[in-house]
Design a protein around this motif. Sequence first.
Motif, PDB file in Angstrom:
ATOM      1  N   VAL B  24      19.270  16.405  -2.843  1.00 11.89           N
ATOM      2  CA  VAL B  24      18.749  15.378  -3.743  1.00 11.89           C
ATOM      3  C   VAL B  24      17.297  15.064  -3.384  1.00 11.89           C
ATOM      4  CG1 VAL B  24      19.564  13.425  -2.359  1.00 11.89           C
ATOM      5  CG2 VAL B  24      19.287  13.151  -4.817  1.00 11.89           C
ATOM      6  N   ARG B  25      16.462  14.863  -4.402  1.00 16.72           N
ATOM      7  CA  ARG B  25      15.043  14.625  -4.148  1.00 16.72           C
ATOM      8  C   ARG B  25      14.733  13.168  -3.851  1.00 16.72           C
ATOM      9  NH1 ARG B  25      10.958  16.969  -8.114  1.00 16.72           N
ATOM     10  NH2 ARG B  25       9.645  16.601  -6.302  1.00 16.72           N
ATOM     11  N   GLU B  26      13.691  12.975  -3.079  1.00 14.45           N
ATOM     12  CA  GLU B  26      13.197  11.642  -2.731  1.00 14.45           C
ATOM     13  C   GLU B  26      11.676  11.740  -2.808  1.00 14.45           C
ATOM     14  OE1 GLU B  26      13.930  10.667   1.367  1.00 14.45           O
ATOM     15  OE2 GLU B  26      12.862   8.767   1.251  1.00 14.45           O
ATOM     16  N   VAL B  27      11.049  10.879  -3.596  1.00 14.68           N
ATOM     17  CA  VAL B  27       9.587  10.950  -3.746  1.00 14.68           C
ATOM     18  C   VAL B  27       8.949   9.577  -3.535  1.00 14.68           C
ATOM     19  CG1 VAL B  27       9.813  12.843  -5.424  1.00 14.68           C
ATOM     20  CG2 VAL B  27       9.575  10.489  -6.246  1.00 14.68           C
ATOM     21  N   PRO B  28       7.717   9.563  -3.048  1.00 10.05           N
ATOM     22  CA  PRO B  28       7.012   8.279  -2.984  1.00 10.05           C
ATOM     23  C   PRO B  28       6.372   8.000  -4.340  1.00 10.05           C
ATOM     24  CG  PRO B  28       5.790  10.004  -1.798  1.00 10.05           C
ATOM     25  CD  PRO B  28       6.932  10.676  -2.497  1.00 10.05           C
ATOM     26  N   PHE B  29       6.758   6.906  -4.966  1.00 10.68           N
ATOM     27  CA  PHE B  29       6.337   6.563  -6.322  1.00 10.68           C
ATOM     28  C   PHE B  29       5.396   5.349  -6.256  1.00 10.68           C
ATOM     29  CE2 PHE B  29       7.686   4.178 -10.338  1.00 10.68           C
ATOM     30  CZ  PHE B  29       6.806   4.862 -11.157  1.00 10.68           C
ATOM     31  N   THR B  30       4.138   5.576  -6.597  1.00 13.93           N
ATOM     32  CA  THR B  30       3.138   4.514  -6.464  1.00 13.93           C
ATOM     33  C   THR B  30       2.921   3.787  -7.791  1.00 13.93           C
ATOM     34  OG1 THR B  30       2.028   5.691  -4.683  1.00 13.93           O
ATOM     35  CG2 THR B  30       0.722   4.050  -5.877  1.00 13.93           C
ATOM     36  N   ILE B  31       2.953   2.477  -7.732  1.00 15.38           N
ATOM     37  CA  ILE B  31       2.750   1.653  -8.930  1.00 15.38           C
ATOM     38  C   ILE B  31       1.444   0.874  -8.778  1.00 15.38           C
ATOM     39  CG2 ILE B  31       3.708  -0.199 -10.374  1.00 15.38           C
ATOM     40  CD1 ILE B  31       6.478   0.522  -9.168  1.00 15.38           C
ATOM     41  N   LYS B  32       0.540   1.069  -9.741  1.00 14.25           N
ATOM     42  CA  LYS B  32      -0.691   0.284  -9.763  1.00 14.25           C
ATOM     43  C   LYS B  32      -0.689  -0.603 -11.000  1.00 14.25           C
ATOM     44  CE  LYS B  32      -3.880   3.248  -7.201  1.00 14.25           C
ATOM     45  NZ  LYS B  32      -5.257   3.758  -7.128  1.00 14.25           N
TER      46      LYS B  32
END
Lengths: 264, 264
Positions: B24-32
Amino acid sequence: MFEETEIIRFSLKEGAAGFKDKIVREVPFTIKVNNEEVSTLLASPSDLKELAVGYLFVEGFIESQSDITDIVVNERSFFAGVGTKNKITPEQLQKNRVITSGCGRNISFYNAEDFKNVLPVDSDFKAEAKTILGLTAEFQKKSETFRETGGVHSAALCEGDRIISFAEDIGRHNAVDKIVGGLILKKIDPKNKFLLLSGRISSEMLLKAARIGIPIIVSRSAPTDMAVRLAKRLKITLVGFARGSKMNIYSEPERIVMKEGKDV
Amino acid sequence: MFEETEIIRFSLKEGAAGFKDKIVREVPFTIKVNNEEVSTLLASPSDLKELAVGYLFVEGFIESQSDITDIVVNERSFFAGVGTKNKITPEQLQKNRVITSGCGRNISFYNAEDFKNVLPVDSDFKAEAKTILGLTAEFQKKSETFRETGGVHSAALCEGDRIISFAEDIGRHNAVDKIVGGLILKKIDPKNKFLLLSGRISSEMLLKAARIGIPIIVSRSAPTDMAVRLAKRLKITLVGFARGSKMNIYSEPERIVMKEGKDV
């Protein structure tokens, strides 16, 4: 760890009835360092001293037990006051505060710059697959009742063929931090130990293990792809789906002795 | 959601063998928001628009869909840029940054002052116990394979006797935020819906539900004591251990119709 409360139990066959049930506790645990508030964790109220120390270590506020000058933990008001040799710099607090995440307070590590502080685990420790599977079963049994009723996570540290410490928490992170804190407080060498986890392995678990220097992580659940990549980069042996007589090895398999007395 | 990788599969009986496995994938998701970095979440790379909007709503950056002037989501670099009518104040960012926690980024709510912004859910919606149990079984089935292989959490929103939205994520929080974001983006009324969760219910889930206004939360797992207290305070019906023909009701049971056509 539990509190009793009045609930309604309903079944399609028997209808509704009042019932007294045990519910797992969750408390806000505030950690101050040199009177500066560092964090409030939602946690299970056990091993709070270990949790405070493990958290501060994993987050980079302290480097070892000798950095701590004094520590006061109030197990009733859920507060830890820690004195450290060095003052906390605004940068440290800022770094810690800049990025929050769903279940990933270690996210700051995902900046390349932070990464340089996390070194690969240097350990030629080996463990037998048979021993790992045996301890996983023991660990599973130990956590099962509690997880079923309370929905908490467990973590354990193993040496030889024994579980030498065991921690539980409503937070996956906290359970590991409690183990790490215990290692630091007791000045135990992590290099010849392995970590058992009850839940899935995401990247943060790898960073925690690398920071303290534990060479092997074992879980009965799945790792994420980022956890596997980090395991390879940090030279940590990552074992998932350890159940019954089977396990999946995702990285550094040379630490697992798979046949009596010899490697694969 | 998955990636393939080469692993070693070991069994005591058959020894070791190379194997290609899905992880299963895990990604760092950045919110601006308005070019200001608000957060980086560790997440599963699905429904990222919903996740960004749900996160910003739950954390108090936006109040409704109409606060959003534009939104750009890059599903490959895991980035969301959100424009809002109002500027983000340094206080908002600070508040969000002050306290991090293991699995509880909503911890800021635990200050009495923040609490005044979370109002009890005002809804006279009722749901039949039978319907809830039926949908829980359907939900369970829907999530099972994926949870087994990937170790992710699921959340679903139900209306009448149907699941109208379903989200998965490696983070419990993210799964709920995805549901909340969907509600906001589609301007769906939450007052006559109920939320199904795959995992244990800690306090933060209650705060999320209260903030959007969902009157009923159902899980097959246990709630914590803090979740139960918040459920009572926030007038949310909290159902745990919903399995087969049974469920435990921890608060506001009047919303559950337990017998054909009439209340308990």
